[in-house]
Every structure is written in structure tokens, then in C-alpha cells.
Design a protein around this motif. Sequence first.
Motif, PDB file in Angstrom:
ATOM      1  N   LEU A 142      63.345  32.645 -50.093  1.00  0.00           N
ATOM      2  CA  LEU A 142      62.577  32.408 -51.318  1.00  0.00           C
ATOM      3  C   LEU A 142      61.290  31.645 -51.051  1.00  0.00           C
ATOM      4  O   LEU A 142      60.279  31.866 -51.727  1.00  0.00           O
ATOM      5  CB  LEU A 142      63.436  31.633 -52.323  1.00  0.00           C
ATOM      6  N   ASN A 143      61.336  30.732 -50.081  1.00  0.00           N
ATOM      7  CA  ASN A 143      60.133  29.949 -49.742  1.00  0.00           C
ATOM      8  C   ASN A 143      60.115  29.674 -48.245  1.00  0.00           C
ATOM      9  O   ASN A 143      60.663  28.670 -47.786  1.00  0.00           O
ATOM     10  CB  ASN A 143      60.101  28.633 -50.517  1.00  0.00           C
ATOM     11  N   PRO A 144      59.494  30.540 -47.470  1.00  0.00           N
ATOM     12  CA  PRO A 144      59.493  30.387 -46.009  1.00  0.00           C
ATOM     13  C   PRO A 144      58.753  29.156 -45.508  1.00  0.00           C
ATOM     14  O   PRO A 144      58.837  28.837 -44.322  1.00  0.00           O
ATOM     15  CB  PRO A 144      58.785  31.665 -45.515  1.00  0.00           C
ATOM     16  N   ASN A 145      58.037  28.458 -46.403  1.00  0.00           N
ATOM     17  CA  ASN A 145      57.249  27.295 -45.989  1.00  0.00           C
ATOM     18  C   ASN A 145      57.872  25.967 -46.412  1.00  0.00           C
ATOM     19  O   ASN A 145      57.206  24.926 -46.355  1.00  0.00           O
ATOM     20  CB  ASN A 145      55.834  27.402 -46.550  1.00  0.00           C
ATOM     21  N   ASP A 146      59.129  25.971 -46.818  1.00  0.00           N
ATOM     22  CA  ASP A 146      59.794  24.743 -47.236  1.00  0.00           C
ATOM     23  C   ASP A 146      60.456  24.095 -46.023  1.00  0.00           C
ATOM     24  O   ASP A 146      61.487  24.558 -45.538  1.00  0.00           O
ATOM     25  CB  ASP A 146      60.833  25.028 -48.319  1.00  0.00           C
ATOM     26  N   PHE A 147      59.850  23.013 -45.550  1.00  0.00           N
ATOM     27  CA  PHE A 147      60.317  22.389 -44.310  1.00  0.00           C
ATOM     28  C   PHE A 147      61.733  21.846 -44.435  1.00  0.00           C
ATOM     29  O   PHE A 147      62.462  21.767 -43.453  1.00  0.00           O
ATOM     30  CB  PHE A 147      59.360  21.264 -43.892  1.00  0.00           C
ATOM     31  N   ARG A 148      62.141  21.468 -45.664  1.00  0.00           N
ATOM     32  CA  ARG A 148      63.464  20.871 -45.838  1.00  0.00           C
ATOM     33  C   ARG A 148      64.584  21.834 -45.479  1.00  0.00           C
ATOM     34  O   ARG A 148      65.615  21.439 -44.930  1.00  0.00           O
ATOM     35  CB  ARG A 148      63.643  20.397 -47.287  1.00  0.00           C
ATOM     36  N   ALA A 149      64.384  23.104 -45.785  1.00  0.00           N
ATOM     37  CA  ALA A 149      65.414  24.094 -45.477  1.00  0.00           C
ATOM     38  C   ALA A 149      65.591  24.234 -43.964  1.00  0.00           C
ATOM     39  O   ALA A 149      66.722  24.371 -43.470  1.00  0.00           O
ATOM     40  CB  ALA A 149      65.048  25.437 -46.097  1.00  0.00           C
ATOM     41  N   TYR A 150      64.491  24.192 -43.228  1.00  0.00           N
ATOM     42  CA  TYR A 150      64.595  24.285 -41.766  1.00  0.00           C
ATOM     43  C   TYR A 150      65.255  23.041 -41.181  1.00  0.00           C
ATOM     44  O   TYR A 150      66.053  23.137 -40.232  1.00  0.00           O
ATOM     45  CB  TYR A 150      63.203  24.486 -41.154  1.00  0.00           C
ATOM     46  N   MET A 151      64.937  21.881 -41.723  1.00  0.00           N
ATOM     47  CA  MET A 151      65.594  20.654 -41.262  1.00  0.00           C
ATOM     48  C   MET A 151      67.110  20.758 -41.446  1.00  0.00           C
ATOM     49  O   MET A 151      67.889  20.481 -40.524  1.00  0.00           O
ATOM     50  CB  MET A 151      65.074  19.444 -42.050  1.00  0.00           C
ATOM     51  N   ALA A 152      67.517  21.141 -42.640  1.00  0.00           N
ATOM     52  CA  ALA A 152      68.948  21.213 -42.924  1.00  0.00           C
ATOM     53  C   ALA A 152      69.625  22.280 -42.079  1.00  0.00           C
ATOM     54  O   ALA A 152      70.727  22.068 -41.551  1.00  0.00           O
ATOM     55  CB  ALA A 152      69.164  21.497 -44.411  1.00  0.00           C
ATOM     56  N   ARG A 153      68.975  23.433 -41.927  1.00  0.00           N
ATOM     57  CA  ARG A 153      69.609  24.510 -41.147  1.00  0.00           C
ATOM     58  C   ARG A 153      69.705  24.152 -39.671  1.00  0.00           C
ATOM     59  O   ARG A 153      70.639  24.573 -38.978  1.00  0.00           O
ATOM     60  CB  ARG A 153      68.852  25.829 -41.348  1.00  0.00           C
ATOM     61  N   SER A 154      68.764  23.337 -39.183  1.00  0.00           N
ATOM     62  CA  SER A 154      68.846  22.929 -37.776  1.00  0.00           C
ATOM     63  C   SER A 154      70.128  22.156 -37.507  1.00  0.00           C
ATOM     64  O   SER A 154      70.731  22.282 -36.438  1.00  0.00           O
ATOM     65  CB  SER A 154      67.620  22.098 -37.382  1.00  0.00           C
TER      66      SER A 154
END
Length: 255
Positions: free
Chosen positions: A167-179
Motif C-alpha cells: 500500500l505504501n512502499p515508502n513507509d520506513f516503519r514497515a521495513y523496520m518491523a519486517r526486518s
Amino acid sequence: MLFIVSMMIFVVGCSNETAAKSFEVQKIREGLNLFNSSDYKGAIGLLDEISALKLNTAGEYNLRGEYLVKIGEYHFDTMNYDKGKELFDLAIQDYDSAIKLAPNDIDSYINRGNFYCKHGNQDLAIKDYDKVLELDPNNVDAYIGRGNAYVNTGHLAQRDLNKAIELNPNDFRAYMARSIIYLNIGQNNLALEDANKAVELNPNNSEVYNNRGLVYHNLKQYDSALQDYNKALELAPKNFKAYKGRGMIYFDMQE
């Protein structure tokens, strides 16, 4: 001492745009601004006045709930646990009041879900995020929040965080959590890729360096981890998590 994280919560943002610029809102924002500028004494000095405010809208209750959570967390960090718990209870009361006033207000469910998620009540957090997605099926904050709440159930967390990134490829929080999800299931290269992406998207945020420092620590890349914790402290000199992470690195380097 190699460790895998079972719980790393990245609180999703909420604007509380429904709060009008009343005297009450101005006073609460004054407390929040003092806290966010690291003037903790000044922020705490307003506690009695802010707690006594008579509020009328969901936005006002949400905003005061945010303030009470921050002050409560400060007390927990300084080992004043009874005061911290007292303030947490008051924050929940404010979020409950906001929902009673506005049963379909998304901010209220996000805020309460964030609190439950960060403070260990994952089941209640998931219920609140489910409600948000019932009201708004494409709400990125809810997918990130629910992904965090599912952190110990890897496939469900990954599903929600993948959806948030879709939905939002530029949301850094999602990448932090997925890491962190990738780290917990042993996908170390993917964990580092996501941690790097979060830094790329928001290089002036101290939390992205805390996050990547944690990944490097688990990979036993201690020098890189130290660089990231140092960068986090350069950006936020009072970042408790960065000091803690750096201390753990020094401890492991001595083994």
C-alpha cells in the motif's frame, strides 16, 4: 551472547487531527512539545494541570492519552514503575473515552492498539487494529500495527507488513518491523535488506539506526552495530534504546 528479538514494537503514527485548537489542546501540545524536545522536567511539571483538564472531544482525549503514555514511559525508564502504571491506566481511560464519544474514530483505535501492542497485550491490540481495518481496509497504520502485534507469529506478521509495503512502499516503519520478523525466522540477509531500506527512506530518524544496529548485532557484525548506535545517539542524544544496545555490544565484544 547472540540474541534474537521476540518483541520489537515500532509505534505507528497518529495525527489526532480531530482535536481542535482549544485551550485544552494547546496546553496538552505544550506538554508534548516539551517532552519531544527532551525537556522532561518541564513536560512532567504540567502533569497535574493537564490531568485536570475537562475534555469534550475524541481528539482531545486522544491527545492527552498520547501525553500520558509518554510521561508514563519516562517514569518506567527511570524505574518509577508505580507512577508509570498509574499514568498508563489514565491513558487507557482517555482512549476508552475517545472511542465512547466517537465509536468509528480510527485515531482512537490506532492509539489504543499501539499502547496495547507496545506494552504486551497483543490480543487487545489485534482487536483494535481489526476494527480499524473494518472501517478502512487499506489503512497502512493498522497493517503495520497488527504486524507488530503478530511479531511472535511470523507468517501473520509478514503478511500484514507485506500488505503495508504494497500500500505504501515508502513507509520506513514497515521495513523496520519486517526486518525483525525476518531476523526471528533466520532470514538474516532479508532482515539486513529491510533495515537498510528503512535507513534509506528516513536517514535522519534515530530509530532506523537502532533497528539496523540490532540486526548487525545478531549477525555479530559488532563494528557496524556500534556505528549505527552511535549514529542513533548523534541524532537523539537521550535515546535510551541506543545506549542499551551499545552497552550490549560492548559486553559481547568482551566475551
